[in-house]
Enzyme design. Structure first.
Site, short mmCIF file in Angstrom:
data_model
loop_
_atom_site.label_atom_id
_atom_site.label_comp_id
_atom_site.label_asym_id
_atom_site.label_seq_id
_atom_site.Cartn_x
_atom_site.Cartn_y
_atom_site.Cartn_z
N SER A 129 0.70 -1.23 0.11
CA SER A 129 -0.13 0.00 0.14
C SER A 129 0.87 1.16 0.04
CB SER A 129 -0.92 0.12 1.22
OG SER A 129 -0.32 0.33 2.44
N HIS A 133 1.89 11.95 -0.60
CA HIS A 133 1.71 13.50 -0.53
C HIS A 133 2.83 14.39 -1.07
CE1 HIS A 133 -1.83 12.46 2.10
NE2 HIS A 133 -1.03 11.82 2.66
N HIS A 143 -2.96 7.37 -4.12
CA HIS A 143 -3.25 6.10 -3.10
C HIS A 143 -3.23 4.99 -4.21
CE1 HIS A 143 -5.88 3.21 -1.34
NE2 HIS A 143 -4.99 3.00 -0.75
N THR A 146 -2.70 -3.18 -3.27
CA THR A 146 -3.22 -4.37 -3.82
C THR A 146 -2.82 -5.37 -2.70
OG1 THR A 146 -1.23 -4.74 -5.16
CG2 THR A 146 -3.14 -3.79 -6.10
N ARG A 147 -3.62 -6.30 -2.69
CA ARG A 147 -3.60 -7.44 -1.66
C ARG A 147 -4.26 -8.90 -2.06
NH1 ARG A 147 -7.32 -3.29 -0.43
NH2 ARG A 147 -9.46 -4.06 -0.39
N HIS A 176 -7.32 7.57 -15.37
CA HIS A 176 -8.19 6.66 -15.64
C HIS A 176 -8.19 5.79 -16.83
CE1 HIS A 176 -11.29 7.11 -12.79
NE2 HIS A 176 -11.13 8.18 -12.56
N GLY A 290 -3.12 -3.30 14.28
CA GLY A 290 -2.03 -3.36 13.24
C GLY A 290 -1.03 -2.50 13.74
#
Lengths: 306, 306
Positions: A129, A133, A143, A146-147, A176, A290
């Site tokens: 992830s 900024h 941002h 993927t997981r 896009h 976490g």
């Protein structure tokens, strides 16, 4: 941001259970290696942009050395851990790229909501992830995540979304287009569905406004062809790598005004509101113990509520 | 911060229902008048501190005019409204004092959790709430809120808590002494109970740290003697007015370093985390369609996550 999934957002279609006794070790290894490889490529590209600022006009930012990522490893007491890579640079004001591989048992409160965890609470999850900024208000924030989650079922999730501070139609279009190309290479149904999912997800109901210009968001991806789902997830990472550095390069040499910087800091306030009030990954991560620093790496370095 | 109560925090003792047909109009008027009076006194005291900065040494802040509160009225579509008073000054970097008087019906999701709303969802609520973020890191930030809720039962709630940026034992002592004196004048059991409640409430579990040095927090106060409970709630407001301006005066003339300012901005990041992740009033207000600007007036003008 390092959470394995969003258990409060149920899958639209039931997720098939794995055959009993089926080993998923080989695939876990492949996924783990990919996330580390992608992290390396992203960090190298971003460090290259830090260097490339020197090719442009003289600006006060050049007084600062080109940024470099610093890596910190962390262990999760319940099993697994991660590597947090953070760069505080002259182009990237603060960017975090986290890779985590964790395993354990879902607590009772989450079991009912996580596919495959109702019967067996054991899970394995890996992900990458990233939140960037930027120093310049002309360069959009971004941002990407993927997981892969394995319970007694397994699936992929992720997405990428863009948050411009100064709106720029051609940036939105490029971002896009990259997301659409990644989707279309795998299933023509993906882009419309995942774009809408991002529009719904990255929305601040209390402000009645979108976080940015969207992108794609997907979860519980389990087409039945694991290799195809993994290939799509790699493609999302590659699409990000193809488009975002290009957007940074497009704007990083442009001057900006104090008013634009003020506007950026105010927009970052909304980013904070989204992450702390609405982002299910953040809330899930914090509630399940976490790594706080890794989860809140998504916070902007500076934000304002004027 | 303008929310009437914290419906997810159940009362410790059952709250008596009002006798059927009993009018509460006279008391509602008294409470409404008190909150407006207290707001006026607080705003006057704070504006006086803005002026008093000129009595101290020459500092860059004196280049700015003494701050003055600006009032904005807002209407709640479902009934009632409020007045938001905000000052962006040279001592008070940003301070909001909100008074609201709202009425309506609790939505089904909240009815079960709100005393007296199970049978009749009608409610009336009035309150004053205040958050001050100071320019100097030597001056503590503060929060104060008191409120009166009427359903088919009625009760008072509120409290005040201090968030120093640079710890100062004598400030903590003065603040708690004022809170204790307000409590002890009414019931010797109040201070220990309400202090502990504040310690539990103003805590960031994900950081395993307190928001500040506490104070008092109370809710569902319904001793059976409405006048006594109202008198206690007035006393809390007066205690705030007695002690906080004194703490500001104690430190507002002191110089500070850039490092102390940085530390303050980082601490404000934790304040944001508390308000958006944990504060039940904020979450309740946003979820029930409260006035966003009034609720998020508690956000600091600037915060950092380095």
């Amino acid at each position: 941001m390092t959470s394995p999934s969003s258990p409060t957002h149920p899958p639209k279609r039931p997720i098939r259970a794995l055959p009993p006794g089926r080993s998923t070790d080989a695939q876990k290894d492949k996924v783990t290696a990919w996330f580390a490889e992608l992290r390396g490529a992203i960090c190298a590209a971003f460090e290259g942009l830090e260097d490339a600022l020197a090719d442009g006009p003289e600006t006060p930012e050049l007084a600062q050395a080109a940024g470099r990522f610093e890596r910190t490893t962390w262990d999760r007491p319940e099993g697994g851990g991660g590597v947090m890579a953070v760069m505080r640079g002259r182009v990237f004001e603060k960017v975090g790229v986290n890779v985590s591989v964790v395993h354990g048992e879902f607590s009772p409160e989450f079991r009912a909501a996580v596919p495959g965890a109702e019967t067996d609470p054991q899970f394995w999850a890996a992900g990458i992830s990233l939140v960037a900024h930027m120093r310049s208000p002309k360069v959009p924030a971004v941002h990407m995540n993927t997981r892969h989650i394995v319970t007694s079922s397994r699936w992929f999730g992720g997405g990428m979304d863009l948050t411009p501070m100064v709106s720029d139609a051609s940036d939105t279009e490029s971002f896009h287009a990259a997301a659409r190309a990644a989707c279309d290479a795998h299933d023509p149904a993906y882009y419309p569905e995942f774009k809408q999912w991002a529009d719904e997800y990255f929305f601040l109901p209390h402000r009645n406004e979108s976080r940015g210009v969207g992108g794609i968001f997907y979860d519980y991806l389990h087409s039945g062809d694991w290799e195809a789902d993994f290939a799509f997830t790699r493609e999302v990472g590659q699409a990000f790598l193809g488009v975002y550095p290009e957007l940074v390069r497009r704007h990083m040499y442009e001057p900006w005004t104090n008013a634009e910087r003020e506007h950026q800091l105010n927009r970052r306030g909304r980013y904070v509101e989204f992450n702390l009030l609405h982002d299910r990954g953040t809330q899930f991560g914090l509630r399940t113990g976490g790594n706080v620093e890794a989860i809140l790496m998504s916070m902007p370095p500076e934000a304002r509520w004027p």
